[in-house]
Design a protein around this motif. Structure first.
Motif, PDB file in Angstrom:
ATOM      1  N   ILE A  72      35.314  35.940  14.548  1.00 31.64           N
ATOM      2  CA  ILE A  72      34.209  36.397  15.389  1.00 31.64           C
ATOM      3  C   ILE A  72      32.918  36.573  14.580  1.00 31.64           C
ATOM      4  O   ILE A  72      31.828  36.421  15.110  1.00 31.64           O
ATOM      5  CB  ILE A  72      34.587  37.722  16.114  1.00 31.64           C
ATOM      6  CG1 ILE A  72      35.807  37.514  17.012  1.00 31.64           C
ATOM      7  CG2 ILE A  72      33.425  38.277  16.933  1.00 31.64           C
ATOM      8  CD1 ILE A  72      35.618  36.596  18.190  1.00 31.64           C
ATOM      9  N   VAL A  73      33.031  36.848  13.277  1.00 32.46           N
ATOM     10  CA  VAL A  73      31.805  37.046  12.475  1.00 32.46           C
ATOM     11  C   VAL A  73      31.051  35.738  12.216  1.00 32.46           C
ATOM     12  O   VAL A  73      29.888  35.767  11.826  1.00 32.46           O
ATOM     13  CB  VAL A  73      32.088  37.736  11.110  1.00 32.46           C
ATOM     14  CG1 VAL A  73      32.389  39.193  11.330  1.00 32.46           C
ATOM     15  CG2 VAL A  73      33.191  37.028  10.365  1.00 32.46           C
ATOM     16  N   ASN A  74      31.735  34.604  12.429  1.00 29.15           N
ATOM     17  CA  ASN A  74      31.025  33.324  12.270  1.00 29.15           C
ATOM     18  C   ASN A  74      30.326  32.968  13.577  1.00 29.15           C
ATOM     19  O   ASN A  74      30.803  32.170  14.376  1.00 29.15           O
ATOM     20  CB  ASN A  74      32.004  32.213  11.864  1.00 29.15           C
ATOM     21  CG  ASN A  74      32.622  32.492  10.507  1.00 29.15           C
ATOM     22  OD1 ASN A  74      32.047  33.231   9.694  1.00 29.15           O
ATOM     23  ND2 ASN A  74      33.786  31.938  10.265  1.00 29.15           N
ATOM     24  N   TYR A  75      29.161  33.581  13.771  1.00 25.06           N
ATOM     25  CA  TYR A  75      28.498  33.493  15.076  1.00 25.06           C
ATOM     26  C   TYR A  75      28.167  32.062  15.497  1.00 25.06           C
ATOM     27  O   TYR A  75      28.189  31.737  16.674  1.00 25.06           O
ATOM     28  CB  TYR A  75      27.228  34.352  15.101  1.00 25.06           C
ATOM     29  CG  TYR A  75      27.496  35.810  14.763  1.00 25.06           C
ATOM     30  CD1 TYR A  75      28.640  36.437  15.243  1.00 25.06           C
ATOM     31  CD2 TYR A  75      26.621  36.538  13.977  1.00 25.06           C
ATOM     32  CE1 TYR A  75      28.907  37.760  14.942  1.00 25.06           C
ATOM     33  CE2 TYR A  75      26.876  37.866  13.663  1.00 25.06           C
ATOM     34  CZ  TYR A  75      28.025  38.471  14.138  1.00 25.06           C
ATOM     35  OH  TYR A  75      28.284  39.776  13.829  1.00 25.06           O
ATOM     36  N   GLU A  76      27.830  31.200  14.520  1.00 25.74           N
ATOM     37  CA  GLU A  76      27.475  29.822  14.882  1.00 25.74           C
ATOM     38  C   GLU A  76      28.683  29.106  15.488  1.00 25.74           C
ATOM     39  O   GLU A  76      28.561  28.411  16.495  1.00 25.74           O
ATOM     40  CB  GLU A  76      26.941  29.050  13.654  1.00 25.74           C
ATOM     41  CG  GLU A  76      25.616  29.597  13.102  1.00 25.74           C
ATOM     42  CD  GLU A  76      24.507  29.741  14.152  1.00 25.74           C
ATOM     43  OE1 GLU A  76      24.320  28.794  14.949  1.00 25.74           O
ATOM     44  OE2 GLU A  76      23.857  30.807  14.196  1.00 25.74           O
ATOM     45  N   ASP A  77      29.866  29.313  14.894  1.00 20.58           N
ATOM     46  CA  ASP A  77      31.096  28.700  15.444  1.00 20.58           C
ATOM     47  C   ASP A  77      31.397  29.254  16.838  1.00 20.58           C
ATOM     48  O   ASP A  77      31.818  28.534  17.733  1.00 20.58           O
ATOM     49  CB  ASP A  77      32.306  29.024  14.556  1.00 20.58           C
ATOM     50  CG  ASP A  77      32.224  28.344  13.202  1.00 20.58           C
ATOM     51  OD1 ASP A  77      31.339  27.466  13.057  1.00 20.58           O
ATOM     52  OD2 ASP A  77      33.015  28.690  12.300  1.00 20.58           O
ATOM     53  N   ILE A  78      31.192  30.544  16.983  1.00 18.41           N
ATOM     54  CA  ILE A  78      31.500  31.206  18.261  1.00 18.41           C
ATOM     55  C   ILE A  78      30.590  30.680  19.363  1.00 18.41           C
ATOM     56  O   ILE A  78      31.024  30.398  20.480  1.00 18.41           O
ATOM     57  CB  ILE A  78      31.295  32.747  18.134  1.00 18.41           C
ATOM     58  CG1 ILE A  78      32.164  33.320  17.040  1.00 18.41           C
ATOM     59  CG2 ILE A  78      31.560  33.456  19.458  1.00 18.41           C
ATOM     60  CD1 ILE A  78      33.608  32.940  17.106  1.00 18.41           C
ATOM     61  N   LEU A 111      29.188  27.785  19.487  1.00 21.53           N
ATOM     62  CA  LEU A 111      29.609  26.420  19.843  1.00 21.53           C
ATOM     63  C   LEU A 111      30.845  26.448  20.733  1.00 21.53           C
ATOM     64  O   LEU A 111      30.943  25.710  21.713  1.00 21.53           O
ATOM     65  CB  LEU A 111      29.897  25.596  18.579  1.00 21.53           C
ATOM     66  CG  LEU A 111      28.668  25.191  17.772  1.00 21.53           C
ATOM     67  CD1 LEU A 111      29.077  24.336  16.562  1.00 21.53           C
ATOM     68  CD2 LEU A 111      27.677  24.410  18.637  1.00 21.53           C
ATOM     69  N   TRP A 112      31.790  27.334  20.388  1.00 24.17           N
ATOM     70  CA  TRP A 112      33.014  27.422  21.215  1.00 24.17           C
ATOM     71  C   TRP A 112      32.641  27.800  22.647  1.00 24.17           C
ATOM     72  O   TRP A 112      33.096  27.182  23.600  1.00 24.17           O
ATOM     73  CB  TRP A 112      33.986  28.455  20.626  1.00 24.17           C
ATOM     74  CG  TRP A 112      35.345  28.393  21.268  1.00 24.17           C
ATOM     75  CD1 TRP A 112      36.438  27.706  20.803  1.00 24.17           C
ATOM     76  CD2 TRP A 112      35.750  29.016  22.515  1.00 24.17           C
ATOM     77  NE1 TRP A 112      37.492  27.851  21.689  1.00 24.17           N
ATOM     78  CE2 TRP A 112      37.100  28.639  22.741  1.00 24.17           C
ATOM     79  CE3 TRP A 112      35.116  29.821  23.452  1.00 24.17           C
ATOM     80  CZ2 TRP A 112      37.829  29.075  23.862  1.00 24.17           C
ATOM     81  CZ3 TRP A 112      35.824  30.242  24.581  1.00 24.17           C
ATOM     82  CH2 TRP A 112      37.165  29.875  24.771  1.00 24.17           C
ATOM     83  N   HIS A 130      29.563  27.557  28.652  1.00 20.87           N
ATOM     84  CA  HIS A 130      28.130  27.462  28.979  1.00 20.87           C
ATOM     85  C   HIS A 130      27.680  26.088  29.438  1.00 20.87           C
ATOM     86  O   HIS A 130      26.873  25.966  30.355  1.00 20.87           O
ATOM     87  CB  HIS A 130      27.281  27.872  27.777  1.00 20.87           C
ATOM     88  CG  HIS A 130      27.592  29.235  27.260  1.00 20.87           C
ATOM     89  ND1 HIS A 130      27.254  29.662  26.000  1.00 20.87           N
ATOM     90  CD2 HIS A 130      28.234  30.287  27.832  1.00 20.87           C
ATOM     91  CE1 HIS A 130      27.647  30.909  25.814  1.00 20.87           C
ATOM     92  NE2 HIS A 130      28.261  31.307  26.907  1.00 20.87           N
ATOM     93  N   GLN A 131      28.148  25.034  28.771  1.00 21.57           N
ATOM     94  CA  GLN A 131      27.610  23.688  29.060  1.00 21.57           C
ATOM     95  C   GLN A 131      27.768  23.314  30.532  1.00 21.57           C
ATOM     96  O   GLN A 131      26.984  22.537  31.060  1.00 21.57           O
ATOM     97  CB  GLN A 131      28.304  22.644  28.175  1.00 21.57           C
ATOM     98  CG  GLN A 131      29.785  22.534  28.415  1.00 21.57           C
ATOM     99  CD  GLN A 131      30.340  21.150  28.003  1.00 21.57           C
ATOM    100  OE1 GLN A 131      29.653  20.151  28.106  1.00 21.57           O
ATOM    101  NE2 GLN A 131      31.576  21.138  27.534  1.00 21.57           N
TER     102      GLN A 131
END
Ligand code: MG
Length: 495
Positions: A442-448, A450-451, A457-458
């Protein structure tokens, strides 16, 4: 692959841009009303918004457009996005065809005035001032339910306005399932030696300018284009609105003490904003751009609030800034963590913690349902409210503004919205589990981000909540959040 290629759908989308433009304009007028409009602008703004809503209805009911929609409802071999467009527009068509224009206009006028009366009643702590307006609002909602139609309860017709397909039959069992485990958990927390009825950081004052800089810094960290396609302002109550996926606005509030309220509101609203910012650009200016399921939307805001904003890692990252902002520092990570994650029965829904929050919603669900089904009377509402909050949380409001008058929703005519808050919060935890199961941190906000973009979202509002979950091989399961709460708070309160 192009999301839209069917000729009829393309014609629909072309005309729809007129409706979109009206919604776009209303959204800006609403945003301005909540942020910068001088108070005396209210009556002209109410008139303008009322007329815009009537113009929108007339344009929606244009004969050729309605004929296109009916033609589209029988089309086969559509893309998912095209099917989403048809589904969403047929929902609006039902609403516009069933509610007479005069009814919509009267309702808009009533709620614009009622919001002003509610503010006065709240300031003066007197439910009686608001009682007559509220009575009219519930009467008109009952009338709307009759116009819209329902199978079991008239409340179903209202729930469905905010979450497609939501019924008493679905919400009732959900609350029944979570009530006892949450009561048991709250009892264990209250019996813990670590339980505190107040936390020193709640009364610690902060400098408003510095707090606003801290909020900006957090948003810049979470979204590098903050300021370019996304901005933060101040309002009486935090909210998110998106004019396009390149222009999303959030607000927060400043009470000059209890800094977590301002900060967590920013992170919560960021979660809402992110949904719109990451919706596929091809969906913009169409009925499926951005999220329309309120449960899905709230799952996103709660995800960021609870799993990022309330985490030790996040607090650690911004601790120097917190210490620079809040008086009485230095505080440790533990001080801030125990403050941000304190649990205790409280009177205000917006201040409630992750455990007691849902009791506030259960109470509102029972009250709204009772009023719409004709079992409760508005004149008894103060007493009903006070006895229910006592039943759930063992506390009683000292005055109406911390009781029956606390929420803005009813004054704006909104009945049937509250359950989406609890359902969304529970769903947010399920997304967290999915992400953790994908071995993402969860701390890797950029990965989160994208997930969340790829799984939620898309698509904007292409899918119903049920279909979105099925697409992600998920099903709604309240047990996930109950287990998370038990694990988290047994550690914090040591039982
Ligand atoms: Mg929200």
């Amino acid at each position: 692959m192009k999301p839209f290629k069917n000729k009829t759908i393309l014609q629909i989308l072309d005309y729809y841009k007129n409706l979109w433009a009206l919604s776009y304009t209303s959204a800006i007028a609403h945003w301005d009303l909540e942020t910068y409009m001088p108070q005396k602008g209210a009556s002209a703004r109410g008139e303008a918004l009322g007329r815009l809503s009537v113009i929108r209805q007339k344009m929606f009911l244009d004969k050729d457009f309605v004929a296109l929609l009916h033609a589209a409802s029988g089309l086969e071999h559509l893309t998912d996005q095209e099917r989403g467009v048809v589904r969403i527009l047929l929902r609006s068509l039902k609403y516009y065809e069933k509610l007479p224009p005069k009814f919509i206009e009267d309702f808009e006028r009533l709620t614009n005035t009622a919001t002003v009366i509610w503010r006065e009643a709240k300031e003066k702590n007197d439910f009686k001032i608001f009682e007559k307006s509220l009575s009219k609002i519930f009467d008109m909602n009952k009338q709307a339910a009759e116009y819209l139609g329902y199978t079991d309860s008239p409340y179903d017709a209202l729930l469905d306005q905010y979450e497609e397909g939501l019924t008493v039959e679905k919400v009732g069992p959900f609350f029944a399932e979570i009530r006892e485990p949450l009561e048991t958990l709250l009892e264990k927390i209250k019996r813990s030696d670590l339980f505190q009825s107040t936390h020193p950081l709640e009364s610690a004052k902060y400098d408003k300018q510095k707090m606003s800089e801290l909020n900006d810094k957090v948003l810049k960290y979470l979204w590098k284009d903050f300021g370019q396609n996304f901005r933060l302002d101040t309002s009486a109550h935090p909210f998110t609105t998106s004019f396009s996926n390149q222009d999303t606005r959030i607000t927060t509030w400043y009470h000059e003490r209890d800094f977590g309220r301002s900060l967590l509101a920013v992170i919560h609203e960021f979660g809402h904003a992110l949904y719109d910012l990451q919706s596929a650009p091809e969906l913009e200016m169409t009925p499926v751009g951005g999220g329309s399921s309120l449960v899905t939307h709230e799952s996103q805001s709660r995800f960021w609030e609870n799993f990022v904003g309330r985490s030790e890692e996040f607090i650690e990252k911004f601790l120097p800034d917190i210490n620079n902002t809040v008086h009485g520092s230095p505080f440790t990570v533990h001080d801030v963590y125990s403050y941000i994650n304190k649990v205790r029965p409280s009177l205000l829904r917006v201040e409630a913690d992750e455990v007691t929050y849902h009791f506030h919603i259960m109470l509102r669900f029972e009250i709204e349902r009772g009023l719409i089904e004709g079992r409760f009377k508005i004149s008894d509402l103060r007493e009903i409210w006070n006895s229910k909050i006592k039943e759930y949380l063992g506390i009683v409001p000292k005055n109406d503004s911390e009781g029956v008058l606390q929420d803005i929703h009813w004054s704006g005519g909104t009945v049937g919205y509250f359950p989406t808050y609890s359902l969304g919060t529970f769903l947010g935890t399920q997304f967290e589990q999915e992400i953790v199961n994908c071995k993402l941190k969860i701390v890797n906000y950029e990965d989160i981000k994208l997930w969340l973009r790829d799984h939620v979202h898309q698509y904007g509002s292409t899918y119903t909540l049920e279909d979105l979950l099925a697409k992600n091989k998920m099903r709604f399961d309240p047990g996930v959040n109950l287990k998370y709460l038990e694990e988290k708070y047994s550690k914090i309160y040591d039982f």
